[in-house]
Design a protein around this motif. Structure first.
Motif, PDB file in Angstrom:
ATOM      1  N   GLY A 131      41.646  37.066  32.953  1.00  0.00           N
ATOM      2  CA  GLY A 131      41.705  38.067  34.007  1.00  0.00           C
ATOM      3  C   GLY A 131      42.461  37.613  35.236  1.00  0.00           C
ATOM      4  N   VAL A 132      42.323  36.330  35.588  1.00  0.00           N
ATOM      5  CA  VAL A 132      43.028  35.806  36.758  1.00  0.00           C
ATOM      6  C   VAL A 132      44.538  35.839  36.531  1.00  0.00           C
ATOM      7  CG1 VAL A 132      43.388  33.759  38.177  1.00  0.00           C
ATOM      8  CG2 VAL A 132      41.078  34.377  37.448  1.00  0.00           C
ATOM      9  N   VAL A 133      44.961  35.438  35.341  1.00  0.00           N
ATOM     10  CA  VAL A 133      46.392  35.437  35.017  1.00  0.00           C
ATOM     11  C   VAL A 133      46.930  36.866  35.019  1.00  0.00           C
ATOM     12  CG1 VAL A 133      48.097  34.844  33.261  1.00  0.00           C
ATOM     13  CG2 VAL A 133      46.163  33.308  33.695  1.00  0.00           C
ATOM     14  N   ALA A 134      46.167  37.790  34.434  1.00  0.00           N
ATOM     15  CA  ALA A 134      46.602  39.188  34.398  1.00  0.00           C
ATOM     16  C   ALA A 134      46.721  39.762  35.811  1.00  0.00           C
ATOM     17  CB  ALA A 134      45.623  40.015  33.568  1.00  0.00           C
ATOM     18  N   ALA A 135      45.754  39.445  36.674  1.00  0.00           N
ATOM     19  CA  ALA A 135      45.800  39.956  38.046  1.00  0.00           C
ATOM     20  C   ALA A 135      47.004  39.409  38.804  1.00  0.00           C
ATOM     21  CB  ALA A 135      44.500  39.602  38.772  1.00  0.00           C
ATOM     22  N   LEU A 136      47.301  38.121  38.629  1.00  0.00           N
ATOM     23  CA  LEU A 136      48.466  37.543  39.298  1.00  0.00           C
ATOM     24  C   LEU A 136      49.759  38.143  38.765  1.00  0.00           C
ATOM     25  CD1 LEU A 136      47.449  33.773  39.510  1.00  0.00           C
ATOM     26  CD2 LEU A 136      47.672  35.383  41.407  1.00  0.00           C
ATOM     27  N   MET A 137      49.845  38.322  37.456  1.00  0.00           N
ATOM     28  CA  MET A 137      51.046  38.887  36.855  1.00  0.00           C
ATOM     29  C   MET A 137      51.303  40.296  37.378  1.00  0.00           C
ATOM     30  SD  MET A 137      51.745  39.736  32.840  1.00  0.00           S
ATOM     31  CE  MET A 137      50.578  41.099  32.899  1.00  0.00           C
ATOM     32  N   TRP A 138      50.266  41.141  37.353  1.00  0.00           N
ATOM     33  CA  TRP A 138      50.426  42.502  37.838  1.00  0.00           C
ATOM     34  C   TRP A 138      50.615  42.532  39.352  1.00  0.00           C
ATOM     35  CZ3 TRP A 138      51.651  46.711  35.304  1.00  0.00           C
ATOM     36  CH2 TRP A 138      51.395  46.773  33.929  1.00  0.00           C
ATOM     37  N   GLY A 139      49.993  41.568  40.058  1.00  0.00           N
ATOM     38  CA  GLY A 139      50.150  41.518  41.508  1.00  0.00           C
ATOM     39  C   GLY A 139      51.597  41.356  41.927  1.00  0.00           C
ATOM     40  N   PHE A 140      52.328  40.490  41.238  1.00  0.00           N
ATOM     41  CA  PHE A 140      53.738  40.301  41.573  1.00  0.00           C
ATOM     42  C   PHE A 140      54.577  41.494  41.142  1.00  0.00           C
ATOM     43  CE2 PHE A 140      52.456  35.818  41.853  1.00  0.00           C
ATOM     44  CZ  PHE A 140      53.014  35.515  43.088  1.00  0.00           C
ATOM     45  N   MET A 141      54.111  42.243  40.138  1.00  0.00           N
ATOM     46  CA  MET A 141      54.823  43.466  39.772  1.00  0.00           C
ATOM     47  C   MET A 141      54.511  44.606  40.735  1.00  0.00           C
ATOM     48  SD  MET A 141      55.150  43.692  35.633  1.00  0.00           S
ATOM     49  CE  MET A 141      53.454  43.389  35.164  1.00  0.00           C
ATOM     50  N   TYR A 142      53.405  44.481  41.493  1.00  0.00           N
ATOM     51  CA  TYR A 142      53.082  45.470  42.508  1.00  0.00           C
ATOM     52  C   TYR A 142      53.751  45.164  43.838  1.00  0.00           C
ATOM     53  CZ  TYR A 142      49.216  46.961  39.435  1.00  0.00           C
ATOM     54  OH  TYR A 142      48.478  47.432  38.388  1.00  0.00           O
ATOM     55  N   LEU A 143      53.958  43.889  44.119  1.00  0.00           N
ATOM     56  CA  LEU A 143      54.506  43.477  45.409  1.00  0.00           C
ATOM     57  C   LEU A 143      55.909  44.038  45.581  1.00  0.00           C
ATOM     58  CD1 LEU A 143      53.368  41.744  47.717  1.00  0.00           C
ATOM     59  CD2 LEU A 143      54.644  39.819  46.774  1.00  0.00           C
ATOM     60  N   ALA A 144      56.181  44.651  46.734  1.00  0.00           N
ATOM     61  CA  ALA A 144      57.442  45.372  46.936  1.00  0.00           C
ATOM     62  C   ALA A 144      58.666  44.485  46.706  1.00  0.00           C
ATOM     63  CB  ALA A 144      57.473  45.964  48.347  1.00  0.00           C
ATOM     64  N   GLY A 145      58.622  43.221  47.157  1.00  0.00           N
ATOM     65  CA  GLY A 145      59.787  42.358  47.043  1.00  0.00           C
ATOM     66  C   GLY A 145      60.082  41.892  45.634  1.00  0.00           C
ATOM     67  N   THR A 146      59.084  41.900  44.752  1.00  0.00           N
ATOM     68  CA  THR A 146      59.269  41.402  43.388  1.00  0.00           C
ATOM     69  C   THR A 146      59.006  42.464  42.321  1.00  0.00           C
ATOM     70  OG1 THR A 146      56.976  40.601  43.385  1.00  0.00           O
ATOM     71  CG2 THR A 146      58.697  39.038  44.042  1.00  0.00           C
ATOM     72  N   SER A 147      58.638  43.662  42.711  1.00  0.00           N
ATOM     73  CA  SER A 147      58.270  44.696  41.745  1.00  0.00           C
ATOM     74  C   SER A 147      59.496  45.303  41.082  1.00  0.00           C
ATOM     75  CB  SER A 147      57.467  45.798  42.443  1.00  0.00           C
ATOM     76  OG  SER A 147      57.259  46.888  41.566  1.00  0.00           O
ATOM     77  N   PRO A 148      59.569  45.287  39.741  1.00  0.00           N
ATOM     78  CA  PRO A 148      60.682  45.972  39.067  1.00  0.00           C
ATOM     79  C   PRO A 148      60.598  47.482  39.225  1.00  0.00           C
ATOM     80  CG  PRO A 148      59.086  45.182  37.461  1.00  0.00           C
ATOM     81  CD  PRO A 148      58.669  44.625  38.785  1.00  0.00           C
TER      82      PRO A 148
END
Length: 309
Positions: A131-148
């Protein structure tokens, strides 16, 4: 002189003792890591730290306060806000998780489906991601500067997607839960579908039912116990939400230190050093979880009885 015990009696005794010996390690672990902590938390919830003596020389002592900690729990505005956040999150996460799990299970159980084994594995793999890995992975995909996703919307002139904003955070957290939990629930429902007698399906086809009618009127009612089990799992997972908002907290100002009840309990216990209030809040949350599970079981039993009539 005592008589010798017959061999059949000795074998019978060994057979009667064997189940207890095999289950002993699990029972010891359950007692040490579940029963004893629960009893300790329950006892600790009736005490509090009070300063006695007055002035700078006063000392802190533990005193018995009856239900004062529980009263303060029900008047805690931060805990109430956390429960509200949890309810909004659950309204999104639980129906989506169960709905997608049922849909995928029915699709994989449909006749003529190709790559069925690959599909099961592909849907289940996210559950194996911590769960921690999944949250970090999705977190960076949510972050405006790194979100595809935000990159695409910015390219189209629509601006960033507010995944981590006050309104979008509920869907973002629910997405992590749905992505990780759908596979496990799908596997439970799919296993129940595979146990349905093939004769019932063939009889429905002979009566002129198409695959959609068979799925809705034959398969779904027969996997009711599996749906109930996955519903309880989803509800328990919702009430225990902690890791995902904790991992997303450094990425946004929307999530506070007490955004969900477990985060509030952690703050009381380890940041404010108020173990007694934290114990009372833990007991209240555990009782609430048990009541929700009992309510779900009762509703299902009532609906089942009405359906049988």
């Amino acid at each position: 002189m005592t008589a010798a015990v017959p061999p059949q009696t000795r074998r019978r005794r060994r057979r009667s003792i064997a189940p207890y010996l095999f289950s002993a390690p699990a029972m010891v672990l359950y007692t040490v890591f579940t029963v004893i902590p629960v009893v300790y938390a329950l006892g600790s919830s009736f005490y509090a730290q009070r300063r006695t003596g007055g002035g700078a020389l006063g000392t802190r002592s533990t005193v018995f306060v009856w239900f004062d900690n529980y009263v303060s729990v029900f008047h805690d505005s931060q805990l109430t806000a956390g429960l509200r956040h949890l309810a909004l999150y659950g309204v999104i996460a639980v129906p989506l998780t169960l709905g997608l799990a049922l849909l995928f299970a029915l699709l994989l159980d449909a006749p003529g489906v190709k790559l069925r084994r690959f599909g099961r594995t592909a849907i289940f793999i996210p559950y194996a991601v911590p769960g921690v890995v999944a949250a970090l992975m999705w977190g960076f995909m949510y972050l405006a500067g790194t979100s595809p996703f935000s990159y695409v919307t910015r390219s189209l002139g629509w601006g960033d997607i507010p995944f981590l904003g006050p309104n979008g955070i509920y869907g973002s957290l629910a997405n992590i839960s749905v992505w990780g939990g759908t596979g496990f629930n799908m596997l439970v429902i799919y296993t129940a579908l595979r146990s349905i007698p093939h004769e019932l399906i063939e009889a429905a086809r002979l009566d002129g039912a198409n695959e959609i009618q068979i799925a809705l009127r034959v398969k779904v009612p027969l996997v009711g116990p599996a749906l109930l089990l996955t519903a309880i799992f989803a509800l328990l997972g919702t009430l225990q939400l902690y890791g995902e908002p904790l991992m997303l907290k450094p990425l946004t100002n929307t999530i506070s230190n007490t955004w969900v009840p477990l985060m509030s309990i952690y703050q009381d216990a380890f940041a404010l050093d108020d173990l007694h209030d934290a114990a009372a809040a833990s007991i209240v949350l555990a009782l609430g979880t048990a009541l929700v599970s009992i309510a779900v079981l009762a509703l299902v039993r009532i609906s089942t009885r009405r359906g049988m009539r």
